[in-house]
Design an enzyme around this catalytic site. Structure first.
Site, short mmCIF file in Angstrom:
data_model
loop_
_atom_site.label_atom_id
_atom_site.label_comp_id
_atom_site.label_asym_id
_atom_site.label_seq_id
_atom_site.Cartn_x
_atom_site.Cartn_y
_atom_site.Cartn_z
CB THR A 107 -114.00 79.88 -23.29
OG1 THR A 107 -113.40 79.20 -24.40
CG2 THR A 107 -115.36 80.35 -23.64
CB THR A 183 -106.22 80.79 -30.12
OG1 THR A 183 -107.15 79.83 -30.61
CG2 THR A 183 -105.95 80.53 -28.66
CG ASP A 184 -109.66 80.92 -34.62
OD1 ASP A 184 -108.87 80.07 -34.13
OD2 ASP A 184 -110.76 80.63 -35.12
CE LYS A 262 -105.15 78.74 -33.76
NZ LYS A 262 -106.58 78.78 -33.41
#
Ligand code: ZN
Lengths: 461, 650
Positions: A107, A183-184, A262
């Site tokens: 999103t 983003t994960d 990340k």
């Protein structure tokens, strides 16, 4: 009455609504043992209990009412809300680069349905323009929804679909590609696309947001602007991840798809280049290279799309006292490749040796990576390391564990010949193994050093 | 006759019917339709903040920080796909927001880099207690809601807030206040500065739990608003679980006049400021409505009214001050013509202020033009030269009856300033813009923000709803203090003088007072007056206000009783006790050179003294004599004999 008019309600709460004939979106007056409440009945989140009914009161707040306290309830009106994101024609500006945005379900630009809490993604160029009009000053945008999955559900199928879509766009002569992504697992996808799309003539920029765009302080709009700027105007024709550099709204960093990770569960500046420096800084107006050597933008369309992936590759994160049966079980279940994530310079305990030998005998391809993330695997320093190499574990240099997993999967999708696998693993395609680590790569601010503290105080985090 | 701004100011003031507050009567407020309601904020006394484990109530100096973070706030779309008015205004100002962070008082939650931890249960309990005392209907499930703020006062861009109860009431001595709701919410940042396009905040206070009690607009005059505010404060403090001191309690006051709009006066720090502020605000609105009528009578059509402007490039001497405060690259001096607006820019709005200030305040906030940011054709104190005016008018092809504003700005700010001026003038043709205003200590207010719309509430997707079971509510109910109004009635029955109630309630001294009465048998009217007069006076003189633990007073009165001293001795001791709260009572008495003297011994000295007074006098005034004798004996008598009794004996 059909189910839809009681959105999300179940069990006892559903019975109460049915009993008093009050619908979701109905305005209601509820008498309870705690007094009278008035408002509009809202849908209930699926995972919440069946003991409460949610209403929005006149001041805009939501409250829950315990159904066990309700003595009566009456529907006094009905007002169903209708939500949509406004569309404005995305202007075409002659002279600006053509950028394609692929949607994958992340999103990146969205709006919260403020009654249900659901996030409505904005995706068409018109919607994006409505939300981030500044994009029109950067590029001429076209969008395509490749698929819609959550970041954690991104996998081999999606990597392949994206790689093929990238190939097609380049064939059509696009100036740059942006991929909106949760983003994960952004860095897994970054690595996969680096291996699957080689010899890129244009930038491919992966971007996400750590705060959804229904929040005024969201990083989504600025990340999108940075990514569009990089895709349309930058000279760096590689697969990159574009996310906040500092947590401040100042600039983004462009990280190589093979060296990015990340590193914080919630920070805006969660992505870090490991074992190297980032490719470049990007702000609304310009790209400021940090690395001198990178693959330059070209005018040809000679991209090589290699959409392969083997789904029997796993990772083994070592811990002290690990029992060999873990490894045996993997081999037994038919895994063909295993990435070890070892301690220190790349170690596991001696108890695993027999299992390693058994795996090697069955032709399982094994590589060693590091829990330290920073630095190189170095198995010659201690006997144990030499033992392991003898038993078939190959050190993977300073390749990040997730990247090694992606790469081995991609290689085994093409060949299982041990010599080829080893050669391909250890021959870097785009810096997944580097020959040297710059002295200023290891810039992790752990605090405690007065000079670092002073520095942090001066720059914007 | 040419236009005279000073005369016009006086004339418009008279037309508005403005009178000083001390002369205003209820019928004056009825005439203009005074209406007001309150939003009272009160910090709760918890160890930690509301959604993280940072300590609450520790504050840093402006310059004491470990890091700075920069954010920009971006409006999000409302449900209708439109932007909220405030949101758009904040976006137009293009402010860079800087947060100063001290590790000790803020973590990654405050700066929106970590999702919220579960709601502080201590804070929730206190909020429910106060809601119960406020006779509110307690919700069955607490839903955390996001309330958007784009001014940057909260780094997320929204405040996490939740309703605890709705529809309550609070009894004041002569009236009941109806309450709309009580919510629990996280406190915002403290502003350090706001200059040009850069606003700086510190994050120490950010995230501290507070409650907001909202009343219906039932107050009909300025004093009543203050009284209502006091009673809400008293109620909050009666729990003993709220913070006191500077900034721990703040209120927003909503005011309107008949035909006016809801204007919110934000962050009023002292309740005693409320009457003057509300008085001036209601008249500001009333006067602006008179100005609207004045304009409409001229036949202005608001749909076709437009300003025009030009750049002034010659004879810039008069604008030195403007050019000094203006910032940015390529500063220009711009003149704006306001057709048919003559008489407005010197039109009275508040004491010493005119409609010019309405425009100037907005230029500061929206276009980021530092003050002084404009000069007009209707300056009262330093009017512009006629030659300059006529030159500019000519350049703008201005007509007779037009008004003029001149400002200095650069780049994008020029456009924003022009829009802002035109927008505010058109609003003047319509009525009173809904806005929030900042209070000043002189009782006037200045524009702060456009009043946010109702559609800025979003469910918080980071937190789960919290059920409030009956059992839990009952437990909290059982430990509530009694109602303020009951205490009020008790004080009255006891004959405690009415002027000390505010002090007793605001310091929450009633429970201590009851305890002292119960344990020592001191007369309630005496202890009440002691607290409200002697203690208050001593506290006012003392430098360590706030550090004095009132419970020492219980020990003091117990000591006096045990030692068989008269309680009036406390009046002598309180000043030193306040200075040295740890000193033994005996030592204080010793330092005061107090001696224990027998009752009979004192009485025995009366005849001698009476005689001494009478010496050489032909006629003796009995009252004078008594007072003189009393004066001679007081020092040794106090504590040893009841002074009233002594007076009688004389
Ligand atoms: Zn914190």
């Amino acid at each position: 009455m059909d189910k839809d008019i009681f959105q999300g309600y179940k069990g006892d709460a559903l019975e109460v609504l049915k009993k008093y004939q009050v619908r979701v979106w109905g305005t209601t007056r509820v008498e309870t043992t705690r007094g009278t409440f008035e408002g509009t009945v809202l849908p209930r989140a699926e995972n919440d209990d069946d003991k409460h009914i949610v209403i929005k009161i006149i001041t805009g707040y939501n409250i829950g009412i315990d159904i066990r306290n309700i003595t009566s309830m009456k529907e006094t009106g009905y007002k169903k809300a209708n939500y949509k994101i406004p569309e404005k024609q995305f202007p075409v500006t002659p002279g600006l680069p053509k950028v394609k945005l692929f949607g994958t379900g992340g999103t990146i630009a969205s709006r919260l349905d403020y009654r249900t809490g659901a996030v409505i993604p904005a995706f068409s160029p018109g919607e994006l323009y409505g939300a981030v009009p500044e994009l029109a000053d950067i590029c001429n945008l076209d969008t395509e929804k490749v698929f819609a999955v959550f970041s954690e559900n991104m996998g081999p199928k999606q990597y392949i679909a994206l790689a093929k879509a990238i190939g097609k766009e380049i064939e059509k002569g696009i100036d740059g590609i942006v991929i909106g992504h949760g983003t994960d697992t952004l860095h897994h996808t970054g690595a996969a696309l680096t291996f699957m799309c080689q010899n890129l003539p244009v930038p491919v920029v992966l971007v996400g947001s750590q705060r959804s765009s229904d929040r005024p302080s969201s990083d989504a709009a600025l990340n999108l602007m940075h990514a569009m700027r990089a895709a349309g105007h930058s000279d760096i024709a590689e697969v990159q991840v574009c996310m906040f550099g500092p947590t401040s709204d100042e600039y983004g960093l462009l990280h190589k798809g093979t060296r990015v990770r990340k590193m914080h569960s919630s920070y805006r500046s969660t992505f870090r280049t490991i074992g190297d420096t980032p490719l470049a800084r990007v702000n609304r107006n310009e790209i400021l290279p940090i690395k001198k050597n990178y693959n330059k933008r070209r005018n040809d369309k000679n991209v090589k799309i290699l959409p392969y992936f083997h789904d029997k590759v796993s990772m083994l994160y070592y811990y002290p006292g690990m029992s060999p049966d873990v490894l045996d079980a993997m081999v037994e279940k038919g895994y063909k490749g295993i990435i070890f994530v070892g301690t220190g310079l790349g170690h596991v305990n001696k108890e695993l040796y027999p299992a390693i030998e058994r795996a090697h005998a069955k032709g399982v391809h094994m590589f060693m990576t590091l829990q330290t993330l920073w630095g190189y695997v170095h198995m010659f320093v201690y006997d144990t390391g030499r033992d392991m190499m003898a038993k078939g574990i190959i050190p993977a240099g300073n390749m990040l564990p997730e990247v090694a997993w992606v790469k081995l999967s991609w290689i085994l999708g093409q060949t299982e010949e041990p010599g080829d696998v080893k050669r391909m693993m250890l021959t870097p395609i785009n810096d997944e193994i580097t020959l040297r680590e710059p002295y200023n790569g290891y810039l992790v601010y752990q605090g405690g050093v007065p000079e670092v503290e002073e520095f942090i105080k001066k720059v914007h985090k | 006759m040419s236009f005279n701004p000073r005369y016009n100011y006086g004339k418009s003031l008279k037309e508005s019917g403005w009178i000083p507050r001390r002369k205003a009567k209820q019928q004056d407020y009825n005439r203009i339709g005074f209406m007001s309601g309150l939003e009272v904020h009160q910090q709760l006394l918890t160890k930690e903040k509301m959604f993280c484990h940072c300590p609450a109530g520790i504050f840093n100096h402006h310059d004491d920080f470990d890091a700075e973070i920069i954010r920009h706030m971006r409006p999000t779309l409302s449900e209708l796909g439109e932007y909220d008015g405030t949101a758009l205004m904040e976006f137009r100002t293009r402010k860079e927001i800087v947060y100063r962070i001290k590790n000790e008082t803020a973590c990654t939650y405050e700066v929106d880099d970590t999702p919220p931890f579960p709601l502080n249960s201590e804070a929730l309990g206190i909020a429910i207690e106060i809601s119960l005392l406020s006779k509110l209907n307690i919700v069955g499930e607490v839903h955390i809601t996001r309330k958007q703020y784009l001014d940057g006062s909260i780094p997320t861009g929204f405040q996490r807030t939740a309703i605890i109860g709705v529809e309550g009431e609070l009894a004041m001595p002569k009236k009941k206040i109806r309450l709309i709701q009580l919510s629990i919410e996280e406190d915002s940042c403290r502003e350090i500065s706001d200059i040009g396009h850069r606003r700086i905040y510190k994050t120490d206070r950010l995230g501290m739990p507070l409650i907001e009690t909202v009343t219906y607009p039932d107050f009909v005059n300025p004093d009543e608003v203050m009284e209502g505010c006091d009673y809400i404060r008293f109620l909050n403090r009666s729990t003993g679980k709220v913070r006191t001191g500077m900034g721990a309690g703040r209120q927003d006051v909503n005011v309107s006049c008949r035909g006016g709009s809801r204007v919110e006066i934000k962050g009023v720090a002292h309740t005693k400021w409320i009457p003057e502020l509300t008085h001036n605000e209601v008249f500001r609105q009333w006067s602006l409505l008179r100005m609207r009528d004045f304009l409409l009578e001229k036949g202005i059509d608001k749909n076709n009214w437009k300003t025009s402007n030009c750049e002034i490039t010659e004879n810039l001497d008069f604008s030195k001050e403007l050019l000094k405060t203006a910032s940015g690259k390529g500063i220009k001096l711009i003149a704006v013509n306001l057709p048919a607006f003559e008489g407005c820019l010197s039109w009275f709005t508040q004491p010493g202020k005119t409609f010019k200030n309405e425009i100037s305040d907005r230029l500061k906030v929206i276009a980021c033009l530092e003050k002084p940011n404009c000069i007009t054709s209707e300056e009262i104190d330093n009017p512009l030269d006629d030659s300059i005016l006529s030159n500019v008018r000519e350049q703008l092809s201005a007509k007779e009856g037009d008004a003029l504003i001149i400002f200095a700005a650069a780049g994008e700010d020029i456009k924003t300033a022009l829009e802002t001026i035109e927008e505010r003038c058109i609003m003047a043709l319509e009525g009173i813009p809904e806005e929030t205003r900042k209070s000043l200590s002189d009782g006037t207010t200045i524009f702060e923000r456009v009043l946010p719309g109702a559609d800025r509430m979003y469910p918080d997707t980071d937190t789960a709803p919290i059920p409030l079971e009956d059992e839990y509510i009952k437990k909290l109910e059982s430990q509530l203090p009694e109602d303020i109004i009951d205490r009020y009635n008790k004080l009255k029955d006891w004959g405690v003088p009415e002027d000390v109630y505010t002090y007793i309630f605001s310091r929450n001294l009633f429970p201590l007072m009851e305890e002292i009465i119960g344990k020592t048998g001191v007369k309630p009217s005496y202890i009440g007056a002691f607290l409200g007069h002697e203690l208050k006076f001593a506290e006012g003189q003392s430098k360590n206000e706030g550090e004095f633990n009132y419970r020492i007073l219980l020990r003091l009165f117990e000591f006096l009783k045990e030692q068989d001293y008269d309680f009036a001795l406390a009046e002598v001791m309180i000043k030193d006790l306040m200075k040295h709260p740890k000193m033994e009572f005996e030592s204080i008495l010793a330092s005061l050179r107090h001696k224990r003297v027998g009752r009979d011994e004192i009485l025995a000295r009366i005849p001698f003294l009476k005689q001494k007074f009478a010496e050489g006098k032909k006629e003796i005034d009995e009252l004078k004599q008594r007072n003189w004798v009393m004066g001679q004996l007081k020092a040794s008598a106090i504590g040893n004999i009841d002074l009233q009794e002594l007076s009688k004996e004389i």
